[in-house]
Design an enzyme around this catalytic site. Structure first.
Site, mmCIF file in Angstrom:
data_model
loop_
_atom_site.group_PDB
_atom_site.id
_atom_site.type_symbol
_atom_site.label_atom_id
_atom_site.label_comp_id
_atom_site.label_asym_id
_atom_site.label_seq_id
_atom_site.Cartn_x
_atom_site.Cartn_y
_atom_site.Cartn_z
ATOM 1 N N ARG A 254 3.015 -0.189 -0.609
ATOM 2 C CA ARG A 254 2.505 0.524 0.552
ATOM 3 C C ARG A 254 3.595 1.435 1.095
ATOM 4 N NH1 ARG A 254 -0.514 -4.484 3.651
ATOM 5 N NH2 ARG A 254 -2.247 -4.679 2.181
ATOM 6 N N ARG A 269 8.560 -5.918 6.603
ATOM 7 C CA ARG A 269 7.728 -4.769 6.245
ATOM 8 C C ARG A 269 8.458 -3.938 5.195
ATOM 9 N NH1 ARG A 269 3.424 -2.949 9.209
ATOM 10 N NH2 ARG A 269 4.104 -4.143 11.015
ATOM 11 N N GLU A 343 1.772 -12.120 11.607
ATOM 12 C CA GLU A 343 0.675 -12.186 10.640
ATOM 13 C C GLU A 343 1.191 -12.299 9.208
ATOM 14 O OE1 GLU A 343 -1.525 -10.349 7.590
ATOM 15 O OE2 GLU A 343 -0.913 -8.789 9.007
ATOM 16 N N SER A 346 -4.668 -12.520 6.058
ATOM 17 C CA SER A 346 -5.795 -11.854 6.707
ATOM 18 C C SER A 346 -7.067 -12.159 5.938
ATOM 19 C CB SER A 346 -5.556 -10.342 6.774
ATOM 20 O OG SER A 346 -6.555 -9.717 7.542
ATOM 21 N N ARG A 384 7.210 -11.365 2.796
ATOM 22 C CA ARG A 384 6.983 -11.625 4.216
ATOM 23 C C ARG A 384 6.991 -13.111 4.541
ATOM 24 N NH1 ARG A 384 2.675 -8.597 8.082
ATOM 25 N NH2 ARG A 384 4.046 -6.908 7.438
#
Length: 423
Positions: A254, A269, A343, A346, A384
């Protein structure tokens, strides 16, 4: 993507869904453009029928009439070609508009932005503070040099070495084993996909800027969901083949183009990461879909409990759940150094919104062809998850304890890191 018939019958529902999701769409323009499409298609069909009628009359017609019929047939051919060109343009514009129409959210979803997310439950005892954050633990144990790798591969890159390099794949193998034990088929898929796959999954067109482009029509995916959703595009599955339960493993990418200045420290991130993703295709049944949603959520919670990472589950608000989501739960793991939950998973139900985009269908027991329902949830994503893992399991001397469930994947180690005297 929503069915046009649904939009025509319930324009106010669609407009309200857009409002609560913070999406700007013009339902009236969509319906007007669709009316134009219908009229053009009718005109093409009528002119085509007239052309066919004239063609049948020509062989037996008198010479004078034959000449007139042929001339008119040529005129019709030109008119039809022009109409088809206009129709193709209208259909393309309509399709682009429909791609941006949001799914209707669950009536149980809180309305608002992320600040309205509702806590559902928590698990585990949280540490109020941490002697060191995950970056300090990495430096203390020589597990990676983020500054050095940034000089080689750019910012928001990471490198793991030594025992931390063993921990990352151990977490993935553990999560994959849990998924397999619970009936999921392992799927090791490419990181690249064509743009049509991204459109089908709902990541395009709005997510193009957050995606790395490799070639003219190849992009690097941020989740194996993109590929898994496209595998059956255009198929008509038998109901006996459902549910399809996949555990997709892939390296993910990403650009994080919209996150400048956020989470720049450490592993939270980064541009490249690795993930095991749970993905389900099931019958078009809301009750059945809800059962799979709970199953996907339970699988992720089980993994976190076995890893002994405190977490909470939140019901995501409409403005935080994304364009295609009917319902979404985030799982947020406790990060002691930040004294907050972050988070890490998800879980999403998309009803038939995704299947309509990717033409993913099945034939029911009654013989009717229907669009399937799809769902997905993270099983594990690194690096993460390393942030709460390292910080929650750190010992005073800088070592990190390994929970019993993970020890077989870590060659029996009960701790990693070197015991060091404080300076």
């Amino acid at each position: 993507m929503l069915a046009l018939d649904y939009i025509k019958k319930h324009p106010e529902v669609v407009e309200e869904a857009a409002r609560v999701k913070g999406v700007s769409i013009d339902v009236a323009s969509i319906l007007t453009l669709n009316d134009e499409r219908v009229k053009l298609q009718r005109l093409v069909d009528e002119r085509g029928a007239e052309q066919n009628r004239l063609s049948k009359l020509v062989p037996n017609a008198p010479t004078e009439d034959r000449t007139r019929f042929i001339a008119r047939s040529r005129e019709l051919r030109g008119e039809i070609e022009s109409d088809r060109t206009t129709l193709a343009s209208v259909e393309s514009r309509l399709h682009e508009m429909l791609l941006r129409v949001p799914n209707i959210p669950s009536p149980d979803a809180p309305v608002g932005d992320a600040s309205q997310n509702r806590e559902v439950r928590t698990w585990g005892e949280v540490r109020d503070s941490a002697p060191r954050d995950h970056v300090e633990l990495m430096l203390l144990n020589a597990w990676g040099d983020l500054e050095r790798i940034a000089a080689v591969s750019g910012t928001r890159s990471y490198m793991l070495r030594g025992e931390l390099g063993l921990l990352e794949p151990a977490l993935h193998r553990f999560a994959m084993d849990v998924a397999v034990e619970r009936g999921f088929e392992p799927m090791l898929v490419p990181s690249m996909a064509r743009s049509s796959a991204f459109v089908g999954s709902g990541h395009f067109p709005d997510g193009v800027e957050d995606t790395y482009r490799v070639e003219d029509d190849l992009y690097l995916a941020g989740t194996s969901e993109v590929v898994l959703n496209a595998l059956h595009s255009g198929d008509i599955l038998s109901v006996s083949e459902l549910p399809k339960k996949y555990a997709g493993y892939s390296t993910c990418f990403r650009r994080e183009s919209g996150s400048a200045g956020r989470d720049v420290r450490g592993l939270v991130r980064v541009h490249q990461f690795t993930k095991v993703e749970q993905y389900v295709i099931c019958e078009a049944n809301f009750e059945l879909s809800a059962q799979f949603h709970d199953e996907l959520l339970a699988n992720a919670e089980h993994i976190l409990r076995m890893l002994e990472i405190p977490y909470r589950v939140v019901e995501c608000a409409t403005g935080d759940m994304g364009l295609g989501k009917f319902r979404m739960n985030d799982i947020e793991s406790w990060v002691p150094s930040q004294r907050q939950y972050r988070e890490t998973h998800s879980c999403s139900s998309l009803t038939d919104w995704q299947a309509r985009r990717s033409n993913l269908r099945y034939r029911g027991a009654d013989g009717e062809v229907k669009y399937a329902f799809t769902l997905n949830n993270t099983a594990i994503a690194t690096p993460r998850i390393l942030v709460p893992f390292l910080e929650n399991h750190q010992l005073e001397d800088g070592r990190v304890s390994i929970p019993p469930a993970l020890r077989p994947y870590m060659y029996g180690r009960t701790t990693i890191g070197k015991r060091r005297a404080e300076p």
